[in-house]
Write a protein that holds these residues in place. Sequence first.
Motif, short mmCIF file in Angstrom:
data_model
loop_
_atom_site.label_atom_id
_atom_site.label_comp_id
_atom_site.label_asym_id
_atom_site.label_seq_id
_atom_site.Cartn_x
_atom_site.Cartn_y
_atom_site.Cartn_z
N TYR A 5 34.10 42.08 38.72
CA TYR A 5 34.13 41.71 37.36
C TYR A 5 34.43 40.08 37.57
N SER A 6 33.71 39.22 36.74
CA SER A 6 33.91 37.86 36.34
C SER A 6 33.67 37.69 34.87
N GLU A 43 39.43 43.69 39.08
CA GLU A 43 38.85 44.42 38.08
C GLU A 43 37.23 44.22 38.57
N ILE A 44 36.75 45.57 38.34
CA ILE A 44 35.39 45.80 38.57
C ILE A 44 34.43 46.06 37.24
N GLU A 45 33.27 46.00 37.31
CA GLU A 45 32.44 46.31 36.31
C GLU A 45 31.39 47.31 36.54
#
Length: 82
Positions: A48-49, A33-35
């Motif tokens: 993403y974290s 996942e990326i933000e």
Amino acid sequence: MAQSRIVRRIDTLGRVVLPIELRKTLGIDEKDEIEIFMEGENIVVTAYSAVCLFCGFPGELIDMKGRPVCTHCANELHSWGV
């Protein structure tokens, strides 16, 4: 990775491919996942974290109705009868 400009075209569905060099540098793998967010007039893409919805703590998260919550906040919510 050395700072360089990379130009990519957005396709008809609004997608853009992140170059492998950037993904390797950021530690982004397939299906990660990326933000994506705005910072001024810039679009920022980061790995993403997940963090706790309430306190922002990044570790020991559980899923509460689709939202990440740390165990401390989950216990506090439970003690409130939520």
